[in-house]
Design a protein around this motif. Structure first.
Motif, short mmCIF file in Angstrom:
data_model
loop_
_atom_site.label_atom_id
_atom_site.label_comp_id
_atom_site.label_asym_id
_atom_site.label_seq_id
_atom_site.Cartn_x
_atom_site.Cartn_y
_atom_site.Cartn_z
N VAL A 300 0.84 -1.21 0.00
CA VAL A 300 0.00 0.00 0.00
C VAL A 300 0.87 1.25 0.00
CG1 VAL A 300 -1.93 -1.10 1.19
CG2 VAL A 300 -0.15 0.04 2.54
N LYS A 350 -6.86 -0.58 2.91
CA LYS A 350 -7.89 0.25 2.28
C LYS A 350 -7.50 1.72 2.40
CE LYS A 350 -11.59 -3.05 3.46
NZ LYS A 350 -10.73 -4.03 4.16
N VAL A 351 -7.79 2.48 1.35
CA VAL A 351 -7.50 3.92 1.36
C VAL A 351 -8.20 4.59 2.54
CG1 VAL A 351 -7.84 6.07 0.06
CG2 VAL A 351 -7.08 4.02 -1.12
N ASN A 352 -7.50 5.50 3.17
CA ASN A 352 -7.96 6.29 4.33
C ASN A 352 -7.88 5.54 5.66
OD1 ASN A 352 -8.49 8.59 2.78
ND2 ASN A 352 -10.55 7.86 2.27
N ILE A 368 -3.25 5.40 4.85
CA ILE A 368 -3.08 4.69 3.59
C ILE A 368 -3.72 5.52 2.48
CG2 ILE A 368 -3.73 2.62 2.27
CD1 ILE A 368 -3.47 1.03 4.87
N VAL A 369 -2.96 5.73 1.41
CA VAL A 369 -3.43 6.58 0.30
C VAL A 369 -3.35 5.81 -1.02
CG1 VAL A 369 -2.78 8.75 1.41
CG2 VAL A 369 -1.10 7.56 -0.02
N LYS A 370 -3.99 6.37 -2.04
CA LYS A 370 -3.97 5.75 -3.37
C LYS A 370 -2.56 5.79 -3.96
CE LYS A 370 -8.64 6.47 -5.19
NZ LYS A 370 -9.44 7.19 -6.20
N ARG A 371 -2.24 4.77 -4.74
CA ARG A 371 -1.01 4.78 -5.52
C ARG A 371 -1.39 4.96 -6.99
NH1 ARG A 371 1.91 -0.40 -5.32
NH2 ARG A 371 -0.15 -1.32 -5.17
#
Length: 378
Positions: A300, A350-352, A368-371
């Protein structure tokens, strides 16, 4: 008994060493490589906003020649190699039986040579070159395919950034904007650069998340082009900027983010696995099982919410319990934030999701953020 070999120098070393730049040399995969020339931030920004270049002659470049190469190579990779044709390329991975990644690489299809043989060029990681060639030999030698280093004494240069096309076109006197991404061809060097015209293998590929090219030529031609690029205002860049650029673009570094204990599905490289094709390949059974039941861990993107920089090996915590480990981390010069990649349990990937990273014994809030962290609009 382990025999320590002295680090090798690239063919461009003497040329680069004579430039009036501060240079910090470090050992990397048994090569002596520059960490930076004028400074990491300056080099990083040059690639994002203008144009920079890298000496990447340490990379392994292997040529396969013979008949029915793709059919033989298909047994070694999970991607459908028949999706590419002559002058095209694809990114993929070599796998072990357990689905673990032996290396990541780019396959370049050169089509049929004048000798009536097919030719495929593979660009592999420097640290994996010997083991990859040994592995290829054990799997392909009985197929009457010759395996050799492609231009073993050659120099490989990457030129990256929004101004890379126009800059390189002027120096090579060759139209390049009509070469598609992952396209490649062999061109003849501009006679103004070098006494005799020579072949240059050039591809529209790179490891920075920017527009750009990578080309392989004789040391003499490469030195001439390197000097012409410097004279044109191109910024020479070292390993430091290469790492921050690739991490912003969420490109994997072998040995950090992918290795023998990580599978493509765990590493976010499931798009490389073409289980719909009928062909068998090493690691297929393991990946079919993962596709069915899922993975226990996932790679992630992480953003640390304060100024703490998460580095490789730092623990990742969820609800105060250690659940994962950072594989790569840095301060992002483009985003002005600390970013990192880490493996965490799939159920929290999971994002956020709010997490923490332990940095020198202190817990720092993170999310956790998007790649990828950064995406260039091509």
């Amino acid at each position: 008994l382990m025999i320590r070999r002295p680090p090798r120098s690239t063919p461009l070393y003497s040329s680069a060493a004579s430039d009036v730049y501060k240079r910090q040399m470090v050992p990397f995969a048994n090569w002596e490589m520059p960490v930076s020339f004028s400074g990491l931030i300056e080099e990083h920004n040059a690639v994002r906003k203008n144009v920079g270049m890298f000496d990447i002659s340490h990379m392994g470049v292997v040529q396969l020649k013979g008949k029915n190469i793709k059919s033989a190579l298909q047994n070694l990779v999970p991607s459908d190699v028949f999706r590419i044709g002559p002058s095209e390329a694809c990114y993929t991975v070599f796998l072990k039986e357990n689905g673990g990644i032996q290396d990541d690489l780019i396959i370049y299809d050169q089509g049929v040579l004048d000798t009536n043989e097919e030719s495929i060029v593979l660009v592999i990681n420097a640290a994996r070159k010997e083991s990859d060639i040994e592995w290829l030999s054990s799997n392909l030698s009985k197929k009457e395919i010759t395996i050799s280093e492609f231009m073993p004494e050659g120099a490989l240069i990457a030129i990256q950034g929004p101004e890379s096309i126009s800059t390189l076109e002027k120096i090579l006197e060759e139209p390049l904007s009509n070469l598609p991404r992952f396209g490649h061809r062999t061109i003849t060097s501009n006679p103004n650069l070098i006494n005799s015209q020579e072949s240059i293998f050039i591809a529209r590929t790179g490891y920075t998340g920017e527009e750009g090219f990578e080309f392989l030529s004789s040391p003499e031609t490469a030195k001439s082009i390197w000097k012409s690029l410097i004279a044109s205002g191109v910024t020479p860049c070292g390993l430091g900027a290469r790492d921050t650029l690739r991490l912003e673009a969420s490109m994997h570094l072998y040995g950090n983010d992918i290795n023998l204990d990580t599978t493509p599905f765990e590493a976010g490289l499931g798009w490389l696995v073409h289980l719909e094709m009928p062909n068998d390949f090493i690691g297929r059974k393991a990946l079919e099982k993962q596709a069915e039941v899922g993975t226990q861990k996932k790679l992630v993107g992480i953003q640390v919410l304060d100024k703490g920089i998460a580095r490789k090996g730092y623990p990742v915590l969820y609800n105060s319990e250690t659940v994962g480990i950072v594989t790569s981390g840095t301060w992002s010069p483009t985003l002005q934030k600390p970013i990192a990649l880490a493996y965490v349990p799939s159920e929290i990937a999971k994002v956020n999701t709010q997490i923490e990273v332990e940095i020198r014994g202190k817990k720092h809030p993170a999310i956790i953020v998007k790649r990828p962290f950064y995406r260039k609009g091509f």
